[in-house]
Design a protein around this motif. Structure first.
Motif, PDB file in Angstrom:
ATOM      1  N   VAL A 147      13.440   9.198  -1.785  1.00  0.00           N
ATOM      2  CA  VAL A 147      12.492   9.151  -2.910  1.00  0.00           C
ATOM      3  C   VAL A 147      12.990  10.091  -3.995  1.00  0.00           C
ATOM      4  CG1 VAL A 147      10.053   9.285  -3.590  1.00  0.00           C
ATOM      5  CG2 VAL A 147      10.639   8.948  -1.193  1.00  0.00           C
ATOM      6  N   LYS A 149      12.071  12.017  -7.375  1.00  0.00           N
ATOM      7  CA  LYS A 149      10.837  12.420  -8.073  1.00  0.00           C
ATOM      8  C   LYS A 149      11.169  13.355  -9.229  1.00  0.00           C
ATOM      9  CE  LYS A 149       8.086  12.616  -3.781  1.00  0.00           C
ATOM     10  NZ  LYS A 149       7.258  13.448  -2.901  1.00  0.00           N
ATOM     11  N   GLY A 157       1.453   9.858  -7.446  1.00  0.00           N
ATOM     12  CA  GLY A 157       2.554   8.916  -7.252  1.00  0.00           C
ATOM     13  C   GLY A 157       3.308   8.569  -8.535  1.00  0.00           C
ATOM     14  N   GLN A 160       7.864   8.925  -9.644  1.00  0.00           N
ATOM     15  CA  GLN A 160       8.701   8.833  -8.448  1.00  0.00           C
ATOM     16  C   GLN A 160       9.095   7.397  -8.136  1.00  0.00           C
ATOM     17  OE1 GLN A 160       6.457   9.502  -4.591  1.00  0.00           O
ATOM     18  NE2 GLN A 160       5.355  10.858  -5.973  1.00  0.00           N
ATOM     19  N   PHE A 188      13.146   9.924   2.674  1.00  0.00           N
ATOM     20  CA  PHE A 188      11.892   9.186   2.876  1.00  0.00           C
ATOM     21  C   PHE A 188      11.422   9.464   4.297  1.00  0.00           C
ATOM     22  CE2 PHE A 188       9.173   5.638   3.901  1.00  0.00           C
ATOM     23  CZ  PHE A 188       8.443   5.477   2.737  1.00  0.00           C
ATOM     24  N   VAL A 189      10.202   9.952   4.428  1.00  0.00           N
ATOM     25  CA  VAL A 189       9.696  10.356   5.743  1.00  0.00           C
ATOM     26  C   VAL A 189       9.058   9.160   6.453  1.00  0.00           C
ATOM     27  CG1 VAL A 189       8.062  11.868   6.929  1.00  0.00           C
ATOM     28  CG2 VAL A 189       9.240  12.676   4.867  1.00  0.00           C
ATOM     29  N   GLU A 194      -0.799  10.280   6.885  1.00  0.00           N
ATOM     30  CA  GLU A 194      -0.795  11.443   6.008  1.00  0.00           C
ATOM     31  C   GLU A 194      -2.113  12.179   6.212  1.00  0.00           C
ATOM     32  OE1 GLU A 194       1.101  10.962   1.946  1.00  0.00           O
ATOM     33  OE2 GLU A 194       0.624   8.892   2.434  1.00  0.00           O
ATOM     34  N   GLY A 220       0.249   5.180  -4.525  1.00  0.00           N
ATOM     35  CA  GLY A 220       0.436   6.620  -4.743  1.00  0.00           C
ATOM     36  C   GLY A 220      -0.855   7.368  -5.042  1.00  0.00           C
ATOM     37  N   ASN A 271       4.257  17.840   2.457  1.00  0.00           N
ATOM     38  CA  ASN A 271       4.676  17.068   1.287  1.00  0.00           C
ATOM     39  C   ASN A 271       4.494  17.897   0.028  1.00  0.00           C
ATOM     40  OD1 ASN A 271       5.325  15.086  -0.584  1.00  0.00           O
ATOM     41  ND2 ASN A 271       3.276  14.191  -0.540  1.00  0.00           N
ATOM     42  N   GLU A 272       3.266  18.305  -0.235  1.00  0.00           N
ATOM     43  CA  GLU A 272       3.069  19.177  -1.398  1.00  0.00           C
ATOM     44  C   GLU A 272       1.808  20.001  -1.260  1.00  0.00           C
ATOM     45  OE1 GLU A 272       2.869  16.984  -5.041  1.00  0.00           O
ATOM     46  OE2 GLU A 272       1.163  15.805  -4.410  1.00  0.00           O
TER      47      GLU A 272
HETATM   48  P1  AMP Z   1       3.301  12.883  -3.989  1.00  0.00           P
HETATM   49  O1  AMP Z   1       3.061  12.701  -5.451  1.00  0.00           O
HETATM   50  O2  AMP Z   1       4.527  13.653  -3.677  1.00  0.00           O
HETATM   51  O3  AMP Z   1       2.094  13.385  -3.255  1.00  0.00           O
HETATM   52  O4  AMP Z   1       3.540  11.411  -3.402  1.00  0.00           O
HETATM   53  C1  AMP Z   1       2.538  10.397  -3.425  1.00  0.00           C
HETATM   54  C2  AMP Z   1       2.645   9.556  -2.181  1.00  0.00           C
HETATM   55  O5  AMP Z   1       3.941   8.947  -2.070  1.00  0.00           O
HETATM   56  C3  AMP Z   1       2.504  10.352  -0.890  1.00  0.00           C
HETATM   57  O6  AMP Z   1       1.158  10.569  -0.574  1.00  0.00           O
HETATM   58  C4  AMP Z   1       3.210   9.436   0.086  1.00  0.00           C
HETATM   59  O7  AMP Z   1       2.388   8.356   0.462  1.00  0.00           O
HETATM   60  C5  AMP Z   1       4.384   8.916  -0.715  1.00  0.00           C
HETATM   61  N1  AMP Z   1       5.557   9.786  -0.546  1.00  0.00           N
HETATM   62  C6  AMP Z   1       5.897  10.840  -1.323  1.00  0.00           C
HETATM   63  N2  AMP Z   1       7.021  11.437  -0.878  1.00  0.00           N
HETATM   64  C7  AMP Z   1       7.418  10.776   0.214  1.00  0.00           C
HETATM   65  C8  AMP Z   1       8.497  10.925   1.143  1.00  0.00           C
HETATM   66  N3  AMP Z   1       9.433  11.865   1.006  1.00  0.00           N
HETATM   67  N4  AMP Z   1       8.545  10.056   2.191  1.00  0.00           N
HETATM   68  C9  AMP Z   1       7.611   9.064   2.344  1.00  0.00           C
HETATM   69  N5  AMP Z   1       6.587   8.871   1.498  1.00  0.00           N
HETATM   70  C10 AMP Z   1       6.480   9.701   0.436  1.00  0.00           C
END
Ligand code: AMP
Length: 386
Positions: A147, A149, A157, A160, A188-189, A194, A220, A271-272
Motif C-alpha cells: 500500500v 500512502k 482511506g 492511498q 499489505f497486511v 481490524e 477506507g 496501523n495508526e
Molecule cells: P488508514 O488510513 O491507514 O487507516 O487506512 C484505511 C484502511 O485501509 C484501513 O482501515 C485498512 O482497512 C486498509 N489498510 C491500510 N493500510 C493497510 C495495510 N498496510 N494492509 C492492509 N490494509 C490496509
C-alpha cells in the motif's frame, strides 16, 4: 489559564476543530458544567452550534491559537491536521493536551511508524518513499501486495493506493506525489479483522482503556463497530496492553486511539494512532459507564478517569451522506428509531455529501449478533429501505 489543575466544572475548555468529534466533546463538556470555546473557520460548524463561544478563523492562525490557549484552562483538538508549530508556541502560555509532541507524531505516517518501532511496538514493514528510485528500492524489499500512502493529510482511506503488482508502481507514485512530497510504502497486511482500542491517560500517568472494538471499513471509511470484538480473550488483552503501552511511551495526556490489524496468524500490528476521540469509540456513548468524550474531559482536566466498563453489547453504524441520497432527501428517522435500542447521534451538518460522515446510530442489545442485525436494520430503514 490557571495553575496545573484539576480544572473543575465551571472551567473553560477550548477545542480546535469544529467537526462532529468536537461537537460531542462540547455536548459532554456542557453537560458536566464546563464552558466551551471552539476554534474553526465556520461559525455554524457542528461544534460551533454547541459551544458557548467561537473563534472564527483558520486552523493555521497562530495568533488565534495563542488567544484560545490564554483564554481557556485547557485546550484540546479534535483532528490531527492542526498547526503543530502554532500549538507548540501556544503551549508556552497554557495547557494543550495532548501536547504538540504527540500531534507531530500522529500527523506524519513516517514519524508515527518510526516512533512506534523505536518503542518496540509491532507495525507492518514499511519504507520511506520520495523519488521514483526510492520507490523501486522499497518495492524490491516489501514486494506485493503493498500500500502506497501519503505521509501527511491522509484520512478515511484517502491518499492511498493498493499495489497488486509492480506494473502499477509508476502511476501510483506520480499520482500520490501530487498530493504529498513524502510517501510511505507499507506491506499489505493479510488480516482477519481490524480492531481499535482507545486509551485514556491522565497527567499523573494513570491509564485506562476502553474495550477493543471490531471495525469494518467500506472504501477506507469506518462503517460498523462491534463491541465486544469477536476475538479471543488473549488477543483482547494483548490489544489493551499495546494501547496502554503506547499512551505511556508517547506521554499522551488525553486520549489515544490505536487502530490495529489482527493478522491471519493471530498477531497484532498497529496501523495508526490518533490522539483524540475516535469514530470507533462512539459506542462508548451508549454502552459504557463513561463516554470517550467525558473521559477526554476528565483526562485533560486532571480529574479521576471514569470507569470503562461495558454495560451492554453494542454496535455502532455510521450514516454517511449516501443515506440522505438513498432516502431522497431526509432519512426516515421515524422508521429508524422504531428499532429497539437504537440511539441517534446527528452531527448538525447542513449539506449531506456522498461519503461525508453525517450521523451514527448505536444499538445496544443482549448479544452482539442481535445488536448488529438491529443496527444494520436501523440504517436500512433510515435509507428508506426498511
Ligand atoms: P488508514 O488510513 O491507514 O487507516 O487506512 C484505511 C484502511 O485501509 C484501513 O482501515 C485498512 O482497512 C486498509 N489498510 C491500510 N493500510 C493497510 C495495510 N498496510 N494492509 C492492509 N490494509 C490496509
Amino acid at each position: 489559564m490557571t495553575g496545573a489543575g484539576p480544572f473543575l466544572p465551571g472551567s473553560t475548555l477550548g477545542v480546535v476543530g469544529g467537526g462532529q468529534l468536537g461537537r460531542m466533546f462540547a455536548l459532554d463538556a456542557r453537560r458536566m458544567g464546563y464552558t466551551v470555546v471552539v476554534l474553526d473557520p465556520d461559525p455554524k460548524s457542528p461544534t460551533g452550534q454547541i459551544a458557548d463561544d467561537r473563534i472564527v478563523t483558520s486552523y493555521t492562525d497562530a495568533d488565534a491559537m495563542r488567544q484560545l490557549v490564554e483564554r481557556c484552562d485547557v485546550v484540546t483538538y479534535e483532528f490531527e491536521n492542526v498547526n503543530a508549530d502554532a500549538v507548540a508556541t501556544a503551549e508556552g502560555s497554557g495547557h494543550v493536551r495532548p501536547g504538540s509532541h504527540v500531534l507531530r507524531i500522529a500527523q506524519h505516517r513516517l514519524i508515527e511508524k518510526g516512533a512506534l518501532v523505536e518503542n518496540g511496538f509491532p507495525v507492518a514493514e514499511f519504507a520511506a518513499v520520495d523519488t521514483m528510485a526510492d520507490m523501486v528500492k522499497a518495492f524490491e524489499r516489501i514486494g506485493t501486495p503493498a500500500v502506497l500512502k501519503t505521509a501527511t493529510s491522509g484520512y478515511d482511506g484517502k491518499g492511498q493506493i493498493v499495489l497488486r503488482s509492480a506494473v502499477d508502481m509508476r502511476e501510483a507514485h506520480t499520482d500520490l506525489r501530487r498530493q504529498s512530497e513524502a510517501l510511505i510504502l507499507e506491506a499489505f497486511v493479510p488480516f482477519d479483522l481490524e480492531i481499535s482500542v482507545i486509551a485514556a491517560r491522565g497527567p499523573d500517568g494513570e491509564v485506562v482503556c476502553f474495550p477493543p472494538s471490531e471495525n469494518q471499513h467500506v472504501n477506507g471509511i469506518l462503517d460498523v463497530s462491534i463491541v465486544p470484538a469477536r476475538i479471543p480473550v488473549e488477543v483482547r488483552d494483548a490489544a489493551v496492553k499495546l494501547a496502554s503501552g503506547i499512551a505511556e511511551a508517547l506521554d499522551v495526556v488525553g486520549l489515544v486511539a490505536v487502530e490495529m490489524f489482527v493478522t491471519t496468524d493471530g498477531q497484532l500490528l498497529v496501523n495508526e494512532i490518533a490522539p483524540r476521540p475516535h469514530n470507533s469509540g462512539h459506542y462508548t456513548q451508549d454502552a459504557c459507564a463513561t463516554s470517550q468524550f467525558e473521559q477526554l474531559i476528565r483526562a485533560i482536566c486532571s480529574l479521576p478517569l471514569g470507569s470503562t466498563e461495558l454495560l451492554s453489547p453494542v454496535v455502532m453504524v455510521n450514516l454517511l451522506g449516501d443515506i440522505w441520497a438513498d432516502a431522497g432527501g431526509t432519512p426516515d428517522w421515524d422508521a429508524a428509531l422504531g428499532v429497539h435500542g437504537a440511539v441517534l447521534h446527528l452531527y448538525g451538518k447542513s449539506e449531506a455529501r456522498i461519503g461525508r460522515k453525517m450521523a451514527h446510530i448505536n444499538v445496544t442489545a443482549p448479544d452482539v449478533e442481535t445488536a448488529l442485525a438491529r443496527a444494520l436494520d436501523a440504517r436500512e430503514r433510515a435509507a428508506g429501505r426498511g
